[in-house]
Design a protein around this motif. Sequence first.
Motif, PDB file in Angstrom:
ATOM      1  N   ASN A   1     -43.079 -76.553 -16.854  1.00 49.03           N
ATOM      2  CA  ASN A   1     -43.290 -75.807 -15.612  1.00 49.03           C
ATOM      3  C   ASN A   1     -42.044 -75.029 -15.175  1.00 49.03           C
ATOM      4  OD1 ASN A   1     -44.866 -74.977 -13.396  1.00 49.03           O
ATOM      5  ND2 ASN A   1     -44.076 -76.632 -12.107  1.00 49.03           N
ATOM      6  N   ALA A   2     -41.331 -74.469 -16.147  1.00 45.01           N
ATOM      7  CA  ALA A   2     -40.155 -73.664 -15.808  1.00 45.01           C
ATOM      8  C   ALA A   2     -40.583 -72.299 -15.289  1.00 45.01           C
ATOM      9  CB  ALA A   2     -39.274 -73.491 -17.041  1.00 45.01           C
ATOM     10  N   LYS A   3     -39.713 -71.686 -14.529  1.00 46.04           N
ATOM     11  CA  LYS A   3     -39.989 -70.323 -14.075  1.00 46.04           C
ATOM     12  C   LYS A   3     -40.039 -69.360 -15.258  1.00 46.04           C
ATOM     13  CE  LYS A   3     -38.030 -70.957  -9.444  1.00 46.04           C
ATOM     14  NZ  LYS A   3     -37.699 -72.391  -9.575  1.00 46.04           N
ATOM     15  N   VAL A   4     -39.166 -69.609 -16.249  1.00 45.15           N
ATOM     16  CA  VAL A   4     -39.147 -68.797 -17.463  1.00 45.15           C
ATOM     17  C   VAL A   4     -39.061 -69.726 -18.672  1.00 45.15           C
ATOM     18  CG1 VAL A   4     -37.927 -67.011 -18.785  1.00 45.15           C
ATOM     19  CG2 VAL A   4     -37.945 -66.917 -16.277  1.00 45.15           C
ATOM     20  N   SER A   5     -39.936 -69.521 -19.668  1.00 37.68           N
ATOM     21  CA  SER A   5     -39.902 -70.283 -20.913  1.00 37.68           C
ATOM     22  C   SER A   5     -39.531 -69.342 -22.052  1.00 37.68           C
ATOM     23  CB  SER A   5     -41.267 -70.924 -21.199  1.00 37.68           C
ATOM     24  OG  SER A   5     -41.558 -71.934 -20.248  1.00 37.68           O
ATOM     25  N   VAL A   6     -38.486 -69.718 -22.796  1.00 43.28           N
ATOM     26  CA  VAL A   6     -37.949 -68.881 -23.876  1.00 43.28           C
ATOM     27  C   VAL A   6     -38.115 -69.608 -25.208  1.00 43.28           C
ATOM     28  CG1 VAL A   6     -35.892 -67.732 -24.789  1.00 43.28           C
ATOM     29  CG2 VAL A   6     -36.249 -67.876 -22.298  1.00 43.28           C
ATOM     30  N   PRO A   7     -38.741 -68.977 -26.213  1.00 42.79           N
ATOM     31  CA  PRO A   7     -38.878 -69.628 -27.518  1.00 42.79           C
ATOM     32  C   PRO A   7     -37.563 -69.611 -28.292  1.00 42.79           C
ATOM     33  CG  PRO A   7     -39.735 -67.400 -27.627  1.00 42.79           C
ATOM     34  CD  PRO A   7     -39.350 -67.628 -26.189  1.00 42.79           C
ATOM     35  N   VAL A   8     -37.271 -70.725 -28.975  1.00 42.85           N
ATOM     36  CA  VAL A   8     -36.087 -70.824 -29.834  1.00 42.85           C
ATOM     37  C   VAL A   8     -36.462 -71.552 -31.116  1.00 42.85           C
ATOM     38  CG1 VAL A   8     -34.453 -70.791 -27.891  1.00 42.85           C
ATOM     39  CG2 VAL A   8     -35.298 -72.985 -28.752  1.00 42.85           C
ATOM     40  N   HIS A   9     -35.501 -71.669 -32.008  1.00 44.30           N
ATOM     41  CA  HIS A   9     -35.666 -72.399 -33.274  1.00 44.30           C
ATOM     42  C   HIS A   9     -36.816 -71.834 -34.106  1.00 44.30           C
ATOM     43  CE1 HIS A   9     -35.694 -75.812 -36.088  1.00 44.30           C
ATOM     44  NE2 HIS A   9     -34.509 -76.133 -35.592  1.00 44.30           N
ATOM     45  N   TYR A  10     -36.727 -70.525 -34.362  1.00 48.08           N
ATOM     46  CA  TYR A  10     -37.736 -69.855 -35.177  1.00 48.08           C
ATOM     47  C   TYR A  10     -37.070 -68.718 -35.952  1.00 48.08           C
ATOM     48  CZ  TYR A  10     -37.553 -66.217 -31.611  1.00 48.08           C
ATOM     49  OH  TYR A  10     -37.119 -65.242 -30.753  1.00 48.08           O
ATOM     50  N   ASN A  11     -37.665 -68.356 -37.115  1.00 45.02           N
ATOM     51  CA  ASN A  11     -37.266 -67.186 -37.909  1.00 45.02           C
ATOM     52  C   ASN A  11     -35.842 -67.246 -38.465  1.00 45.02           C
ATOM     53  OD1 ASN A  11     -39.801 -66.343 -37.212  1.00 45.02           O
ATOM     54  ND2 ASN A  11     -39.166 -64.494 -36.139  1.00 45.02           N
ATOM     55  N   THR A  12     -35.203 -68.398 -38.414  1.00 41.77           N
ATOM     56  CA  THR A  12     -33.873 -68.533 -39.013  1.00 41.77           C
ATOM     57  C   THR A  12     -33.963 -68.564 -40.533  1.00 41.77           C
ATOM     58  OG1 THR A  12     -33.395 -69.955 -37.105  1.00 41.77           O
ATOM     59  CG2 THR A  12     -31.689 -69.779 -38.801  1.00 41.77           C
ATOM     60  N   PHE A  13     -35.033 -69.186 -41.023  1.00 41.89           N
ATOM     61  CA  PHE A  13     -35.327 -69.221 -42.452  1.00 41.89           C
ATOM     62  C   PHE A  13     -36.835 -69.262 -42.606  1.00 41.89           C
ATOM     63  CE2 PHE A  13     -33.423 -73.132 -40.801  1.00 41.89           C
ATOM     64  CZ  PHE A  13     -34.474 -74.028 -40.857  1.00 41.89           C
ATOM     65  N   PRO A  14     -37.361 -68.950 -43.802  1.00 38.17           N
ATOM     66  CA  PRO A  14     -38.804 -68.713 -43.953  1.00 38.17           C
ATOM     67  C   PRO A  14     -39.702 -69.843 -43.469  1.00 38.17           C
ATOM     68  CG  PRO A  14     -37.650 -67.919 -45.881  1.00 38.17           C
ATOM     69  CD  PRO A  14     -36.621 -68.624 -45.043  1.00 38.17           C
ATOM     70  N   MET A  15     -39.273 -71.082 -43.604  1.00 40.80           N
ATOM     71  CA  MET A  15     -40.150 -72.199 -43.268  1.00 40.80           C
ATOM     72  C   MET A  15     -40.482 -72.255 -41.779  1.00 40.80           C
ATOM     73  SD  MET A  15     -39.776 -76.164 -44.493  1.00 40.80           S
ATOM     74  CE  MET A  15     -39.605 -75.667 -46.199  1.00 40.80           C
ATOM     75  N   ILE A  16     -39.675 -71.599 -40.956  1.00 44.49           N
ATOM     76  CA  ILE A  16     -39.946 -71.637 -39.515  1.00 44.49           C
ATOM     77  C   ILE A  16     -40.222 -70.238 -38.961  1.00 44.49           C
ATOM     78  CG2 ILE A  16     -38.718 -73.806 -39.140  1.00 44.49           C
ATOM     79  CD1 ILE A  16     -36.370 -72.174 -37.998  1.00 44.49           C
ATOM     80  N   ASP A  17     -40.757 -69.356 -39.794  1.00 47.71           N
ATOM     81  CA  ASP A  17     -41.130 -68.021 -39.326  1.00 47.71           C
ATOM     82  C   ASP A  17     -42.289 -68.112 -38.328  1.00 47.71           C
ATOM     83  OD1 ASP A  17     -39.217 -66.771 -40.792  1.00 47.71           O
ATOM     84  OD2 ASP A  17     -40.567 -65.982 -42.330  1.00 47.71           O
ATOM     85  N   GLN A  18     -42.134 -67.451 -37.201  1.00 50.78           N
ATOM     86  CA  GLN A  18     -43.171 -67.401 -36.167  1.00 50.78           C
ATOM     87  C   GLN A  18     -43.134 -66.052 -35.470  1.00 50.78           C
ATOM     88  OE1 GLN A  18     -45.405 -69.657 -35.893  1.00 50.78           O
ATOM     89  NE2 GLN A  18     -44.499 -71.455 -36.876  1.00 50.78           N
ATOM     90  N   ASP A  19     -44.157 -65.789 -34.665  1.00 53.47           N
ATOM     91  CA  ASP A  19     -44.236 -64.572 -33.861  1.00 53.47           C
ATOM     92  C   ASP A  19     -43.922 -64.943 -32.412  1.00 53.47           C
ATOM     93  OD1 ASP A  19     -44.897 -62.361 -32.352  1.00 53.47           O
ATOM     94  OD2 ASP A  19     -46.733 -61.922 -33.465  1.00 53.47           O
ATOM     95  N   PRO A  20     -42.677 -64.789 -31.979  1.00 51.31           N
ATOM     96  CA  PRO A  20     -42.302 -65.229 -30.629  1.00 51.31           C
ATOM     97  C   PRO A  20     -42.992 -64.449 -29.519  1.00 51.31           C
ATOM     98  CG  PRO A  20     -40.535 -63.945 -31.604  1.00 51.31           C
ATOM     99  CD  PRO A  20     -41.539 -64.182 -32.692  1.00 51.31           C
ATOM    100  N   LYS A  21     -43.258 -63.158 -29.748  1.00 53.73           N
ATOM    101  CA  LYS A  21     -43.906 -62.357 -28.712  1.00 53.73           C
ATOM    102  C   LYS A  21     -45.346 -62.806 -28.490  1.00 53.73           C
ATOM    103  CE  LYS A  21     -40.997 -58.278 -29.253  1.00 53.73           C
ATOM    104  NZ  LYS A  21     -40.933 -56.820 -29.547  1.00 53.73           N
TER     105      LYS A  21
END
Length: 226
Positions: free
Chosen positions: A184-204
């Motif tokens: 329930n944060a005012k703003v939620s920011v995605p992290v820990h993604y796209n550093t290497f292929p196994m954790i590729d995601q679409d943050p938008k």
Amino acid sequence: MKISYHGHSVVKVVTDSHTILIDPFISGNEACDLDADTVKADVILLTHAHNDHVGDTFEIAKRNNALVVAPNELAVYLGGKGLVTHPMHIGGSHEFDFGTVKFTQAFHGSAYTEDNGAVIYGGMPGGILLTVEGKTIYHVGDTALFSDLKMYGEMNDIEVAFIPIGDNFTMGPEDALVAADWINAKVSVPVHYNTFPMIDQDPKAWAGKVKTGEGRVMEIGEAMEL
């Protein structure tokens, strides 16, 4: 106060008096825009002992004479290497001159692998509730989804939450959406993604599905004012 994101799980908080780095994985992190040889830090906060979170702590802390705040076992290990440390543990909080740090649960692993292959147990992994200038930032750390995230959201007025979405090693996008709702944060920011292929995601795509508060993708080096 200015908060900026620097790839993987690297977050920098700059106040009138301190520069705080969280999980400074810089060298070997192609997504990071910081320079480990020149970055300034008065304080380094570590969520757990994995190399992609401890990162360049040794070099940065020694060069800046920075205080390293970390889970107890990791702090003891780093202290033995000559760093100035403050050990903490899950559920504990401490008021420093730069703000208040409280460690929360995280369901993950925590061990540091030395250059010779030796694996050093780093204690329990955690998340970090950092309260500075009356504003609370929640760096969730590396974790699976767990129901106490809802409790942390209910107990704290969280301005910004940094939530892992990469999957495989942490919760993935769907679980992270539930986490964002609970925190329930005012703003939620995605992290820990796209550093290497196994954790590729679409943050938008993830940010666009956040229902509680605002989901916001922070570009590398982007800062927000609180």
